[in-house]
Write a protein that holds these residues in place. Structure first.
Motif, PDB file in Angstrom:
ATOM      1  N   ILE B  24       0.870  -1.175   0.000  1.00  0.00           N
ATOM      2  CA  ILE B  24       0.000   0.000   0.000  1.00  0.00           C
ATOM      3  C   ILE B  24       0.904   1.221   0.000  1.00  0.00           C
ATOM      4  O   ILE B  24       1.811   1.333   0.824  1.00  0.00           O
ATOM      5  N   PHE B  25       0.699   2.116  -0.956  1.00  0.00           N
ATOM      6  CA  PHE B  25       1.496   3.339  -1.035  1.00  0.00           C
ATOM      7  C   PHE B  25       0.771   4.474  -0.328  1.00  0.00           C
ATOM      8  O   PHE B  25      -0.435   4.627  -0.472  1.00  0.00           O
ATOM      9  N   MET B  33      -3.323  -0.809   6.205  1.00  0.00           N
ATOM     10  CA  MET B  33      -3.112  -2.256   6.211  1.00  0.00           C
ATOM     11  C   MET B  33      -3.820  -2.888   7.402  1.00  0.00           C
ATOM     12  O   MET B  33      -4.469  -3.931   7.283  1.00  0.00           O
ATOM     13  N   GLN B  34      -3.716  -2.215   8.559  1.00  0.00           N
ATOM     14  CA  GLN B  34      -4.380  -2.704   9.761  1.00  0.00           C
ATOM     15  C   GLN B  34      -5.887  -2.773   9.534  1.00  0.00           C
ATOM     16  O   GLN B  34      -6.538  -3.762   9.882  1.00  0.00           O
ATOM     17  N   ALA B  35      -6.403  -1.709   8.912  1.00  0.00           N
ATOM     18  CA  ALA B  35      -7.842  -1.657   8.658  1.00  0.00           C
ATOM     19  C   ALA B  35      -8.270  -2.764   7.704  1.00  0.00           C
ATOM     20  O   ALA B  35      -9.337  -3.355   7.855  1.00  0.00           O
ATOM     21  N   VAL B  36      -7.417  -3.065   6.727  1.00  0.00           N
ATOM     22  CA  VAL B  36      -7.730  -4.149   5.796  1.00  0.00           C
ATOM     23  C   VAL B  36      -7.825  -5.465   6.556  1.00  0.00           C
ATOM     24  O   VAL B  36      -8.748  -6.254   6.365  1.00  0.00           O
ATOM     25  N   GLN B  37      -6.875  -5.681   7.464  1.00  0.00           N
ATOM     26  CA  GLN B  37      -6.873  -6.948   8.191  1.00  0.00           C
ATOM     27  C   GLN B  37      -8.063  -7.049   9.139  1.00  0.00           C
ATOM     28  O   GLN B  37      -8.649  -8.100   9.305  1.00  0.00           O
ATOM     29  N   HIS B  39     -11.063  -5.109   9.059  1.00  0.00           N
ATOM     30  CA  HIS B  39     -12.416  -4.962   8.505  1.00  0.00           C
ATOM     31  C   HIS B  39     -12.512  -5.360   7.041  1.00  0.00           C
ATOM     32  O   HIS B  39     -13.579  -5.260   6.457  1.00  0.00           O
ATOM     33  N   GLY B  40     -11.404  -5.762   6.420  1.00  0.00           N
ATOM     34  CA  GLY B  40     -11.466  -6.148   5.013  1.00  0.00           C
ATOM     35  C   GLY B  40     -11.891  -5.011   4.097  1.00  0.00           C
ATOM     36  O   GLY B  40     -12.816  -5.148   3.303  1.00  0.00           O
ATOM     37  N   LEU B  41     -11.212  -3.872   4.207  1.00  0.00           N
ATOM     38  CA  LEU B  41     -11.562  -2.720   3.375  1.00  0.00           C
ATOM     39  C   LEU B  41     -11.279  -2.995   1.896  1.00  0.00           C
ATOM     40  O   LEU B  41     -10.366  -3.729   1.565  1.00  0.00           O
ATOM     41  N   SER B  42     -12.067  -2.374   1.048  1.00  0.00           N
ATOM     42  CA  SER B  42     -11.812  -2.517  -0.390  1.00  0.00           C
ATOM     43  C   SER B  42     -10.811  -1.454  -0.819  1.00  0.00           C
ATOM     44  O   SER B  42     -10.492  -0.521  -0.087  1.00  0.00           O
ATOM     45  N   LYS B  43     -10.344  -1.634  -2.047  1.00  0.00           N
ATOM     46  CA  LYS B  43      -9.361  -0.703  -2.610  1.00  0.00           C
ATOM     47  C   LYS B  43      -9.864   0.745  -2.581  1.00  0.00           C
ATOM     48  O   LYS B  43      -9.139   1.667  -2.197  1.00  0.00           O
ATOM     49  N   ASN B  44     -11.120   0.920  -2.973  1.00  0.00           N
ATOM     50  CA  ASN B  44     -11.663   2.281  -3.027  1.00  0.00           C
ATOM     51  C   ASN B  44     -11.820   2.882  -1.642  1.00  0.00           C
ATOM     52  O   ASN B  44     -11.595   4.073  -1.441  1.00  0.00           O
ATOM     53  N   GLU B  45     -12.222   2.033  -0.678  1.00  0.00           N
ATOM     54  CA  GLU B  45     -12.363   2.527   0.694  1.00  0.00           C
ATOM     55  C   GLU B  45     -11.017   2.967   1.248  1.00  0.00           C
ATOM     56  O   GLU B  45     -10.909   3.970   1.942  1.00  0.00           O
TER      57      GLU B  45
END
Lengths: 322, 360
Positions: B24-25, B33-37, B39-45
């Motif tokens: 992630i840039f 990255m933490q949020a992805v892990q 809550h499973g955020l999408s690319k746009n979010e």
């Protein structure tokens, strides 16, 4: 006077006086008090300049012409060398004293330029590598280039005294910025993908600097050196105000006596020196492609000598003429 | 892995292995990255909430010994970012990259440089040759930074230059060479240090079609000879199919499908891949097995087949070979496996197969 004015909202600056000029004048006192500390350094640098000057005066003009001719031939080709030689001959013919004065000026300028390289290259590298340092140093460089030399002339003289060393310092202050700026620019302009390739093949930062960045930035650095030399020459008249001898002093004295002829001779000498140094250093800044991808030792007088030696060696094995 | 994938289980002989690689840039990459892990955020979010751009999204794949693995994707799909993780020109935000079982993100600077100069060779889209060095000095670069002495590295470099058919150009400078020749220098530079792994970042994309094809052929030839584990990036599916043992399709930073060229072409995992492969010629890729009708069901529909008058093909013959047979006869083609008749390819099936409509 300012204290007496009543405060006026529309003209606030008339009534406020922080006494900055008085405070800054303290630098002068500080400089005089610290004179003894810098004297040993001063004598060392002065001896250096005097030594360089003595060598340049000791070389007979004809030899000197030959040396400069070969130097110009090596760096910029035979045509430029011929042009440079003609300029120097005209300089010598312009006045019996002109050659000696030019050598004195050359000694001071050369010393200043060497000092500029010693400080400018590392600072330029740092500025090219670090955005922060570049940001910090830029206003300093702007100041150095634009502040009138007369402003720092007095403190420098108070600290060091009149003479060659002060002359070198004044010259360096004015001539240092271009080599820093253009070294930084050169490093920044190096193709990022080539640097990436160097990293991908396992280069250390040091290897990247010496094997990739510096060689590719060389034309830009040479342009900076060229500009530094030009700047150094342009302050020789101002430097003569603090008893630096040479062509600048000639112009200054002619001005005092309203002797337009002498001034022209001195001015012409400075211009000729500028042209000579410019052409030689511009030759150094050509990229490999512009030189036709030859190594420097393959061209110029060195190339001629090497070819002669190579021709002589195989003679023993082959009996061909030539 | 997002979506369905046909990737086989992790190979025992994996030379390159990527596990759940994320890049992630942006200034707040770690938060994102933490949020992805969590809550499973999408690319746009991620873009809207954290002002970060996702370069690589949960990439997992392995490349086996001697395998040529192609990553195919359009520009901006993250493939060049992904390949730069393999020699850690880019540090991942999350995930692991293993080279011969070693996690390279745990290596110190010195070990990492040793890995780059001995085990991994890289070829770049824009060649990235050093303009101030001769061809020979360019090719010898990896050896030079490793400290190999001059005579040795020149000998090795000259050998590599000969391998790519550039002998005679050793003393030239890159800008005296054509684009195709420059890229051959790039290839020679990558193989000179005899690395186990080749990373090819769109090496032939900047070349004109004829030269590109020549270089592809040369690369295939070299690759078969040298047997190097290769990660090959391209935006050209034809190139991926020609060169790759397996292909991964990349879209928006994620690997959408991984499989052999035939799998990709005949069983696209989603509409995106299907769109891609629509224009690809199936003649060389699809085999008789994919288009034939089982013998039993054919005879059920059409009565017993007069096998003696039929031409026969093998299960793994491609459509191109079937077309050659079909021209010679009006009968259907019999497909045999181990001498046993197993299926029938009718003209209809063959033509539909060429069109890519296997289900008809």
């Amino acid at each position: 006077m300012a204290q007496n004015e009543p405060f006026n909202v529309l003209r606030p600056f008339d009534s406020i006086d922080f006494g900055i000029a008085d405070w800054a004048d303290g630098i002068k006192t500080w400089a005089t008090e610290n004179r003894d500390v810098v004297q040993p350094v001063k004598w060392f640098v002065n001896d250096l300049i005097v030594g360089v000057e003595a060598i340049m005066h000791a070389i007979p003009p004809v030899f000197m012409l030959g040396i400069i001719f070969l130097l110009a031939w090596q760096s910029a080709g035979a045509r430029v060398a011929a042009f440079v030689s003609i300029c120097l001959i005209l300089l010598g013919l312009s006045d019996p004293n002109a050659w000696g004065l030019a050598m004195t000026t050359l000694a001071v300028v050369a010393t200043s330029v060497v000092v500029c390289i010693i400080f400018g290259l590392p600072l330029g590298l740092l500025a090219g590598k670090s955005d922060r340092f570049e940001f910090a140093i830029r206003p300093v460089l702007d100041t150095m280039q634009t502040i009138p030399a007369f402003v720092y002339l007095v403190p420098v003289v108070m600290l060091i005294g009149i003479g060659n060393v002060s002359g070198v310092i004044v010259t360096v202050v004015f001539a240092l910025p271009p080599i820093i700026r253009l070294t930084s620019l050169g490093i920044r302009q190096v193709n990022a993908s080539v640097v990436e390739a160097a990293r991908a093949f396992g280069s250390s930062p040091r290897q990247i600097l010496f094997k990739v960045e510096l060689p590719l930035a060389t034309p830009s650095i040479m342009a900076g050196l060229n500009q530094t030399i030009m700047m150094a020459l342009s302050v020789v008249v101002i430097a003569s105000l603090i008893a630096v001898k040479g062509l600048g002093n000639e112009v200054l004295r002619a001005m005092g006596r309203l002797d337009a002829g002498k001034a022209i001779v001195g001015g012409f000498g400075i211009v000729v020196l500028a042209i000579v140094l410019d052409r030689i250093t511009q030759g150094l800044g050509r990229s490999g492609r512009e030189r036709g991808h030859r190594h420097w030792w393959e061209g110029g007088p060195v190339g001629v000598v090497i070819r002669l030696i190579n021709k002589k060696t195989p003679k023993s094995t082959s009996n061909l003429p030539q | 892995m997002t979506g369905s994938s046909t990737q086989s289980s992790n190979r025992a002989d994996a030379v390159i292995e990527c596990r759940n690689l994320w890049k992630i840039f942006g200034a707040r990459a770690n938060e994102a990255m933490q949020a992805v892990q969590d809550h499973g955020l999408s690319k746009n979010e991620i873009r809207d909430d954290y002002q970060c751009v996702v370069g690589v999204q949960d990439a997992t794949f392995t490349v086996g010994e001697g395998e040529v693995f192609c990553i195919m994707g359009l520009s901006g799909s993250g493939k060049s970012t992904l390949i730069r993780h393999i020699n850690r020109l880019i540090d991942p935000t999350f995930g692991e990259v293993l080279i011969e079982g070693q996690d390279i993100n745990r290596l110190g600077a010195v070990d990492l440089r040793a890995l780059r100069s001995t085990k991994i060779g890289m070829v770049f889209q824009n060649m990235a040759l050093m303009p101030h060095r001769t061809v020979r000095d360019n090719v010898a670069f990896a050896l030079e930074v490793r400290g190999v002495d001059r005579d040795d590295r020149y000998r090795t470099a000259d050998e590599a230059i000969r391998t790519v058919d550039l002998d005679g150009w050793e003393e030239s400078y890159p800008d005296e060479l054509s684009g195709g020749m420059q890229q051959r220098v790039g290839l020679a530079r990558a193989i000179a240090a005899d690395p186990h792994i080749l990373l090819m970042d769109e090496p032939f994309s900047a070349l004109d079609p004829l030269i590109r094809r020549q270089l592809q052929d040369q690369f295939l030839h070299l690759s078969a000879e040298m047997h190097k584990t290769t990660l090959f990036i391209t935006h050209d599916l034809d190139e991926a199919i020609r060169i790759g043992d397996r292909i991964a399709i990349m879209k928006d930073g994620a690997l959408v499908q991984i499989g052999t060229p035939e799998e990709i072409v005949t069983e696209p995992s989603d509409d995106y891949v299907a769109d891609f492969v629509a224009g690809i010629s199936k003649l060389q890729l699809v085999t008789a097995q994919k288009v034939m009708q089982p013998l039993a069901s054919f005879e059920q529909q059409n009565g017993p087949l007069d096998m003696a008058s039929c031409l026969t093909a093998n299960l793994d013959d491609n459509l191109d070979a079937l077309v050659d047979l079909s021209i010679e006869t009006d009968h259907p083609i019999l497909v045999k496996h181990d001498g046993q008749a197993v299926g029938v390819v009718t003209k209809r099936k063959l033509l539909r197969g060429i069109q890519g409509k296997m289900e008809d």
